[in-house]
Write an enzyme that holds these catalytic residues in place. Structure first.
Site, short mmCIF file in Angstrom:
data_model
loop_
_atom_site.label_atom_id
_atom_site.label_comp_id
_atom_site.label_asym_id
_atom_site.label_seq_id
_atom_site.Cartn_x
_atom_site.Cartn_y
_atom_site.Cartn_z
N ARG A 10 6.90 4.45 4.42
CA ARG A 10 7.26 3.63 3.62
C ARG A 10 6.98 2.35 2.77
NH1 ARG A 10 8.93 -1.27 1.48
NH2 ARG A 10 9.40 -2.07 3.17
N ASP A 11 6.29 1.24 3.50
CA ASP A 11 5.96 0.19 2.45
C ASP A 11 4.95 1.20 2.34
OD1 ASP A 11 5.47 -1.58 1.69
OD2 ASP A 11 5.46 -2.95 3.09
N HIS B 230 7.96 -9.16 8.98
CA HIS B 230 6.84 -8.23 8.51
C HIS B 230 5.95 -8.78 7.57
CE1 HIS B 230 6.82 -4.60 5.40
NE2 HIS B 230 6.16 -5.50 4.89
N HIS C 176 1.73 -9.30 5.75
CA HIS C 176 0.97 -8.59 4.67
C HIS C 176 -0.47 -9.53 5.14
CE1 HIS C 176 2.83 -5.67 2.51
NE2 HIS C 176 4.27 -6.31 3.18
N CYS D 154 3.52 -3.53 -2.52
CA CYS D 154 4.98 -3.39 -3.45
C CYS D 154 4.11 -3.58 -4.95
CB CYS D 154 5.05 -4.89 -3.23
SG CYS D 154 7.08 -4.30 -3.99
N ASN E 115 0.00 -4.00 4.66
CA ASN E 115 0.34 -5.14 5.73
C ASN E 115 -0.73 -5.34 6.80
OD1 ASN E 115 3.21 -4.12 6.08
ND2 ASN E 115 2.83 -2.42 4.44
#
Length: 316
Positions: A19-20, A211, A213, A244, A253
């Site tokens: 996803r990310d 979460h 990065h 993003c 990430n």
């Protein structure tokens, strides 16, 4: 006092690369390629995925196959599939697809929230109430996520009280978990402590997920700080994928391989086999078609030794 006495014996690693990671990649993977990558990760022992996002395909074309991807993986047992949803329509699509948990996301920054979902924070939170009613009785878990929880590329520092207010709103909706997102790598160990301790004070019913990065190179230092506070849930992306599309400077990430290597070397159980995870990282590199940031996939395990005859002996 031992500063690491609270370190958990087991940590849950949630894979967010699908996803990310993929939402900001120039190369758009096919559904079949995503399925192959997921199956490789499952074979390594990964049991929790933030798999996709049920957003408008026009906004994030790389995730346009959300429904197809979830259904293509329905035969895999004992894996938890979660997905981000921005609104009621996204939640309806997630329910129809057969997702296990819905992640409602909002930014702690008004500017970023407007860029990300085109609404202010109050409007976002108000809309979540309708999603909560939709999920009621469905068996699908509701989770929260707070973007720019450690700082915003547009507004700078974010008041910890704003993060706490949003966390309380998620708790009021019935969420049991909330992820604090370090959208552009602005987290530092002191900020991690401040946020976690504040959440425990104002929203004690919520279990935090971190979460991070690795934008400024201290993603794993922030993990260490979280571990010292007893936080046992982390999100990471295979290969260090990520970024993003609605935030400048949002690089990858923390890499799943690097995170699992750290945890394994600390004697913390993740249920994930590092050598197999490295193979998944190599597959991700092949599919994306460029070198990825993960260090452990390049270097290998600490005790993956080489024969002495592979290096020339110095002369002279």
């Amino acid at each position: 006092m031992d500063p690491y006495q609270s370190i958990p014996a087991r940590v849950q690693v949630t894979e967010v690369g699908l996803r990310d990671g993929l939402q900001n990649e120039a190369r758009r993977l096919s559904t079949d390629e995503k399925v192959a990558l997921v199956r490789s990760l499952v074979a390594a022992g990964v049991r929790e995925f933030e798999l996709t996002s049920f957003v408008s395909p026009r906004a994030v074309p790389a995730l346009a196959d959300a429904t197809e991807l979830v259904r293509a993986l329905a035969d895999i047992p004992n894996v938890h599939w979660s997905a981000l949803v921005p609104n009621v329509r996204g939640a309806e699509r997630a329910l129809e697809a057969g997702i296990d948990s819905v992640v409602l996301f909002v930014s702690a920054s008004e500017t970023h929230n407007a860029k990300n979902v085109n609404r202010d924070i109050v409007t976002s939170l108000a809309g979540f109430a309708e999603i909560g009613r939709l999920l009621d009785g469905s068996g699908v878990e509701l989770r929260g996520a707070i973007a720019t929880a450690f700082g915003c590329p547009f507004e700078g520092d974010i008041d910890v009280a704003k993060v706490g207010d949003i966390a309380r709103a998620f708790a009021d909706l019935g969420a049991r978990r909330v992820a604090l997102g370090d959208t552009t790598g602005m987290a530092t160990p002191p900020l991690v402590s401040e946020r976690i301790l504040h959440l425990r004070e104002v929203a004690p019913s919520l279990s935090p997920t971190l979460h991070f990065h690795n934008t400024r190179g201290i993603g794993l230092a922030n993990v260490m700080q979280g571990l010292s506070l007893g936080v046992a849930r982390y999100e990471s992306a295979i290969g260090g994928l990520g970024g993003c599309p609605f935030a400048p400077g949002a690089s990858g990430n923390i890499a799943s391989e690097d995170l699992v290597y750290l945890l394994t070397e600390m004697g913390i159980d993740t249920g994930i086999e590092l050598a197999a995870l490295i193979e998944a990282g190599q597959l991700a590199t092949q599919l994306i078609g460029r070198p990825l940031p993960a260090q452990v996939t390049k270097a290998g395990r600490r005790l993956a030794l080489n024969g002495s005859d592979t290096v020339a002996t110095a002369r002279g």
